[in-house]
Design an enzyme around this catalytic site. Sequence first.
Site, PDB file in Angstrom:
ATOM      1  N   CYS A  20       0.831  -1.295  -0.066  1.00 57.73           N
ATOM      2  CA  CYS A  20      -0.308  -0.310  -0.309  1.00 57.73           C
ATOM      3  C   CYS A  20       0.550   1.680  -0.157  1.00 57.73           C
ATOM      4  O   CYS A  20       1.681   1.113   0.653  1.00 57.73           O
ATOM      5  CB  CYS A  20      -1.088   0.603   1.394  1.00 57.73           C
ATOM      6  SG  CYS A  20      -1.947   2.032   1.421  1.00 57.73           S
ATOM      7  N   ILE A 317       7.497  21.090  16.630  1.00 58.16           N
ATOM      8  CA  ILE A 317       8.962  21.048  16.633  1.00 58.16           C
ATOM      9  C   ILE A 317      10.148  21.810  16.188  1.00 58.16           C
ATOM     10  O   ILE A 317       9.210  22.545  15.901  1.00 58.16           O
ATOM     11  CB  ILE A 317       9.429  19.333  15.807  1.00 58.16           C
ATOM     12  CG1 ILE A 317      10.868  19.405  16.732  1.00 58.16           C
ATOM     13  CG2 ILE A 317       9.625  19.543  14.477  1.00 58.16           C
ATOM     14  CD1 ILE A 317      10.809  17.460  16.266  1.00 58.16           C
TER      15      ILE A 317
END
EC number: 6.3.5.4
Length: 600
Positions: A20, A317
């Site tokens: 996938c 972050i």
Amino acid sequence: MCGIFAYAMFRGGVGVCKACGCTCAVKGTSKKIEFRRAELLEYGRKLRHRGPDWSGTFSDTNTSISILMVHERLSIIDPFGGSQPLVHILPSGHKLVLCVNGEIFNHQQIRAETQDYPYQTNSDCEVILALYSKNRDNLQTVLEALDGQFSFVLYDGERNKIVAARDPIGITSLYYGRNITDGSIVIASEMKSIPPEFDMIEQFPPGCYIEVENDVSEMKTSDYYSKSRKGAWRGRYLAGDDGMIDYVKSQDNETVYGKLRDILTAAVKKRLMTDVPFGMLLSGGLDSSLVCSIAMKLLNEHKVKVPWQDTIHTFAIGLEGSPDLEKAQEVANFLGTYHYSFKFTLQEGLDAIRDVVYHLETYDTTTIRASTPMYLLARRIKSTGVKMVLSGEGSDEILGGYLYFLSSPNDFEFNKECHRRTSNLHKFDCLRADKSTMSWGVEGRFPFLDDDFIDYAIDLDPSIKKFNNAEKFVLRKAFDVTDENGQPMYLPSNILWRQKEQFSDGVGYGWINTLIANANKKYSDDEFTALQKKYVVNPPSSKEALMYREIFESIYPKRENTVDYWVPRTDWANVGADPSGRAQKVHAQAYSVEAHKSDN
């Protein structure tokens, strides 16, 4: 999102393996498929970071196209019942077999319109089989019906045919290659899953499909999106007629603000479709903050139902003291999200560079600069149990939000550049966002890349996009809304009108400084000149670019043609080649590139 690997060959047997997110086809006869099965499964496993939740296989070696399909799944919708490959048996007894990487946001609507199809799962992806089974002679109709981010491969056992397609923007990564000599093709979400014998590899073009029968030499790529009712902007761009890439000049501004607000809200709402925990990437800049704000408003007004949580989890972050960490916390406090603020060190960033090049499969400077902190953040997000995040990619391309756009010589060139950047998203921002997050099995979704938003926003009058030299003015103004008490309904003014920070700058100005300094220490001027000459395709223009190129070549030799460089319009006055936003003179903390080089 998932991982797909497919192995296929015509005229004497094909094997197709899928994981996938990636599809691959490799040369070999039907006997070789079984003989190489263990080896082929290893190529599928190279994509397991994209699909860590489950693996599925399908094989058929009794037709003129022998096929082996392997699917590595990341389960977001119908986590217990939606495993792939999905198989539909036709009245003739032959099979349609499907593997998909991505999400179909309008799957409930399509299900309502295809109730005569015998659905086996609640997976959003199964609607592709339902549509194809009714429109096998008109793939255009199938693809036009899909609203989502996807790449897929479908095997039609009755017609001995392979079909592959990619969404209009190229949000989910996809590559393909072919071997005319032995009649084999390969289609893969990531290059790392493509066996080394394939040397003709390209990025699969967005908004296109292929149908392959009998002979790979007959394979043609068809552009479906530019022909569809939704694809006006892309059709104009691909037509190659500069005169067609024009903007809408006469509109009532208040009407524009309201419509833009409604379309983006709808785009966020449809992307909150999930059966698993989700979150939001929050840099504290305009785009990610707006996405978070809209999502919180929808949640607070009970216009969406989400599992597992009663508030939205946000993630940021940066280096110690970075602009993004400070602003992200401010936005989280204003919105009332459950916020995670992660810090990384310069050494941690440098140590991750090789892994970033491996996962991103690029040597582009600006992509690696921005991908490294995003890659580190995705790992942190994975540790919290979140499997899907919304993010703000695409706004700068569609609305001309990069600071160099303010140097455009005229409105026509401004709009033309919006089209160029948007059409190349699959090479840069989509590639970064998809592969950085999927490196750790986290799916990214991007409301600004909604078909309806692009179709409406890309050709708005540039004067409303950059009014008074405020980049993305129209977006800021659309959400500069107060309630009956005069309080902001979406974001406080200092966030809503904050100047653009490219992600690689916003995580901390020391990040780019360190990358440049590190490369300058690695190579002397003579070494740089000598090594630069090795690369005929895309020769590196800086020591930093050379550093990334050498890492890339050590991992992906002879695949340099799959990468392009992200470079501002240096033919415009006062625009330099450095992709950092701080390299533009209009930036509040702009630096001199030449002075910066001499300092390091």
